[in-house]
Enzyme design. Structure first.
Site, mmCIF file in Angstrom:
data_model
loop_
_atom_site.group_PDB
_atom_site.id
_atom_site.type_symbol
_atom_site.label_atom_id
_atom_site.label_comp_id
_atom_site.label_asym_id
_atom_site.label_seq_id
_atom_site.Cartn_x
_atom_site.Cartn_y
_atom_site.Cartn_z
ATOM 1 N N ASP A 17 -1.860 -1.045 -3.980
ATOM 2 C CA ASP A 17 -2.521 0.191 -4.419
ATOM 3 C C ASP A 17 -1.551 1.347 -4.191
ATOM 4 O O ASP A 17 -0.708 1.286 -3.291
ATOM 5 C CB ASP A 17 -3.896 0.425 -3.769
ATOM 6 C CG ASP A 17 -3.895 0.387 -2.258
ATOM 7 O OD1 ASP A 17 -2.815 0.440 -1.631
ATOM 8 O OD2 ASP A 17 -5.003 0.324 -1.682
ATOM 9 N N HIS A 72 0.874 -1.179 0.000
ATOM 10 C CA HIS A 72 0.000 0.000 0.000
ATOM 11 C C HIS A 72 0.912 1.230 0.000
ATOM 12 O O HIS A 72 1.557 1.528 1.009
ATOM 13 C CB HIS A 72 -0.881 0.019 1.255
ATOM 14 C CG HIS A 72 -1.851 -1.113 1.323
ATOM 15 N ND1 HIS A 72 -2.918 -1.231 0.459
ATOM 16 C CD2 HIS A 72 -1.942 -2.179 2.159
ATOM 17 C CE1 HIS A 72 -3.617 -2.316 0.756
ATOM 18 N NE2 HIS A 72 -3.044 -2.913 1.781
HETATM 19 O O1 9MR Z 1 -10.095 -3.199 2.265
HETATM 20 C C1 9MR Z 1 -10.496 -3.656 3.534
HETATM 21 C C2 9MR Z 1 -11.576 -2.747 4.073
HETATM 22 O O2 9MR Z 1 -12.766 -2.887 3.302
HETATM 23 C C3 9MR Z 1 -11.866 -3.078 5.523
HETATM 24 O O3 9MR Z 1 -12.758 -2.134 6.050
HETATM 25 C C4 9MR Z 1 -10.574 -3.095 6.307
HETATM 26 C C5 9MR Z 1 -10.838 -3.466 7.736
HETATM 27 O O4 9MR Z 1 -9.714 -3.813 8.439
HETATM 28 O O5 9MR Z 1 -9.680 -4.026 5.743
HETATM 29 C C6 9MR Z 1 -9.303 -3.666 4.442
HETATM 30 O O6 9MR Z 1 -8.346 -4.559 3.946
HETATM 31 C C7 9MR Z 1 -7.121 -4.621 4.678
HETATM 32 C C8 9MR Z 1 -6.597 -6.019 4.559
HETATM 33 O O7 9MR Z 1 -7.547 -6.931 5.005
HETATM 34 C C9 9MR Z 1 -5.293 -6.185 5.324
HETATM 35 N N1 9MR Z 1 -4.321 -5.210 4.950
HETATM 36 C C10 9MR Z 1 -4.789 -3.821 4.965
HETATM 37 C C11 9MR Z 1 -6.035 -3.685 4.115
HETATM 38 C C12 9MR Z 1 -6.444 -2.242 4.002
HETATM 39 O O8 9MR Z 1 -6.803 -1.730 5.253
#
Ligand code: 9MR
Length: 458
Positions: free
Chosen positions: A278, A247
């Site tokens: 991303d 990220h």
């Molecule tokens: O993209 C995910 C988002 O919709 C959720 O609200 C969030 C909750 O923790 O998690 C996001 O995905 C995460 C992933 O599971 C682990 N790495 C970080 C990602 C971005 O926060």
């Protein structure tokens, strides 16, 4: 994977089975008589372009968006791997202790397999997105609950998952190099290896990954993960891959040593995967960063593939920062073009030291299957043919019907045992001369594949 020159099951069939075989063979042979050309000239999507070097290109998928046809059209066209963005997490799959809910995870799994895509499982053990009952647990009860959760969820998805993020984000940010404090960590430092051993027992066919963020370059946190992976490998704790979430934004750009960091992990004998890519921004700057990431993966032979964390900018967890490859209308952004171009640039950095030996450029290949089906089992023979140019390496992907699995392969190396299975050339039959062909085979239980095999040449 075991290799043999003769399919064993072929010699062990009863007369009844032989009769069944003859009938089934006739039917299926008619359905698969056509050789299906692929794909060198079809590298106009992310998935097809990545497949040229045997890699996947994936996206996170949200179950709630599978009714949006713009979303599914782009996702289906471009991607070959799918991660459930939230639907296989602990709070989603076990909202009450010992009550498992797979509805949304299954929607994503069946969309993926129904469209010929592989699945990454995300995630079995994590300090975050725990259901309330788990958040308030500790000690032995929590350890047992974790083991039960991993066993049940990995068993439910057994055979469908290419790789599981077994443990997610277990290390602290900053310079400590320590584990992150969490209720799971407080059950004992061995919780991570217990999680991996439990996952292996439940689904021996899935690759097992450790996944984290801020580990993309060499720093105290990635050094600590590196030491753990090295320790696991030396002690035989089952770990197959490390996921680098990736990220990125202006505060946390693509590190200058990104490729070197991927490579040092790969050198430990694990696959590396870019799992949640991303990059905030827009235009040519964003495009250049995407290109850097893709080229780094292509330059590391054990970098198995790249997954972006959503389809369109508007699907992103940080939508306002427009970090993805498609705009809100599903149009391709400059970052998309840069990614595609980088994928089409070749599987590795071409050697620059010797201009008289250009990197090998392979022609296209095509594949066709002949099935020998009997009640409860089959053998499949796959013929790979080169076109007018020689092929230097090949990989055939085909999807087995539900319930079928591969038990034995010869003259190829199988990746996966059920669902979508990829067969790569063995070292001795990688090269097919122009106009020539080669064959490999596999044996399995259940019903053999009748769908079109795809062939990617390198
Ligand atoms: O993209 C995910 C988002 O919709 C959720 O609200 C969030 C909750 O923790 O998690 C996001 O995905 C995460 C992933 O599971 C682990 N790495 C970080 C990602 C971005 O926060």
């Amino acid at each position: 994977m075991r290799q043999a020159s003769v399919p064993h099951g072929a010699t062990r069939r009863s007369p009844l089975r032989v009769a069944t075989t003859l009938i089934a063979t006739g039917v299926v042979a008619a359905a698969t008589a056509v050789a299906f050309a692929s794909a060198a000239d079809a590298a106009t999507t992310l998935g097809a372009s990545a497949a040229q070097s045997g890699r996947y290109f994936g996206t996170a998928i949200a179950a709630g968006k599978l009714g949006d046809s713009v979303y599914t059209t782009v996702a289906n066209r471009e991607f070959t791997m799918v991660t459930a963005e939230n639907e296989m997490k602990i709070d989603a799959t076990e909202p009450n202790q010992n009550q498992f809910t797979y509805t949304n995870g299954d929607r994503i799994a069946s969309w993926a397999t129904g469209n010929g895509k592989r699945l990454r499982g995300h995630t079995l053990a994590w300090h975050s997105q725990q259901p309330g009952w788990m958040q308030s647990m500790s000690g032995t009860a929590l350890r047992n609950a974790m083991i039960n959760h991993i066993t049940r969820v990995a068993t439910h998805y057994k055979g469908q998952i290419y790789a599981w993020d077994v443990v997610n984000e277990a290390f602290a940010d900053g310079n400590s190099g320590a584990r992150r404090d969490s209720n799971l960590q407080r059950t004992g430092n061995d919780w991570i290896e217990v999680a991996f051993r439990t996952a292996r027992a439940a689904d021996p066919g899935a690759k097992l990954c450790y996944n984290d963020y801020n580990t993309d370059g060499q720093n105290a946190k990635s050094n600590a993960v590196y030491a753990m992976v090295q320790d696991f490998r030396s002690r035989g704790v089952p770990i197959d891959c490390v996921g680098f979430q990736s990220h990125f934004n202006s505060q946390s750009p693509v590190p200058g040593d990104y490729q070197a960091n991927l490579q040092r992990f790969a050198d430990l004998g694990v696959d590396v995967q870019i799992t949640e890519l991303d990059i905030e921004g827009s235009g040519s700057a964003q495009a250049a960063s995407y290109s850097t990431v893709v080229k780094a993966c292509l330059a590391v032979s054990r970098c198995a593939g790249i997954t972006v964390w959503g389809v369109r900018d508007t699907d992103s967890w940080r939508a306002s920062a427009t970090p993805l490859l498609f705009d809100g209308n599903g149009n391709k952004k400059p970052a998309y073009t840069a990614t595609l171009d980088a994928l089409n640039g070749g599987p590795t950095n071409p050697p620059t030291s010797d201009p008289t030996t250009p990197p090998p450029t392979g022609g296209a290949c095509s594949a066709s299957t002949t099935l020998n089906q009997w009640t409860g089992g089959f053998t499949a023979t796959v013929r790979i043919s080169a076109g007018s140019a020689a092929v230097n390496g090949w990989a055939v992907t085909l999807t087995l019907p539900a319930g079928a699995s591969v038990t034995n392969t010869w003259n190829a190396v199988a990746g996966g045992g059920s669902g979508t299975v990829r067969f790569a050339n063995a070292s001795y039959n990688a090269r097919i001369p122009a106009g020539g062909s080669t064959e490999f085979g596999f044996q399995g239980t259940g019903t053999g594949p009748s769908a079109t095999p795809s062939c990617a040449a390198s």
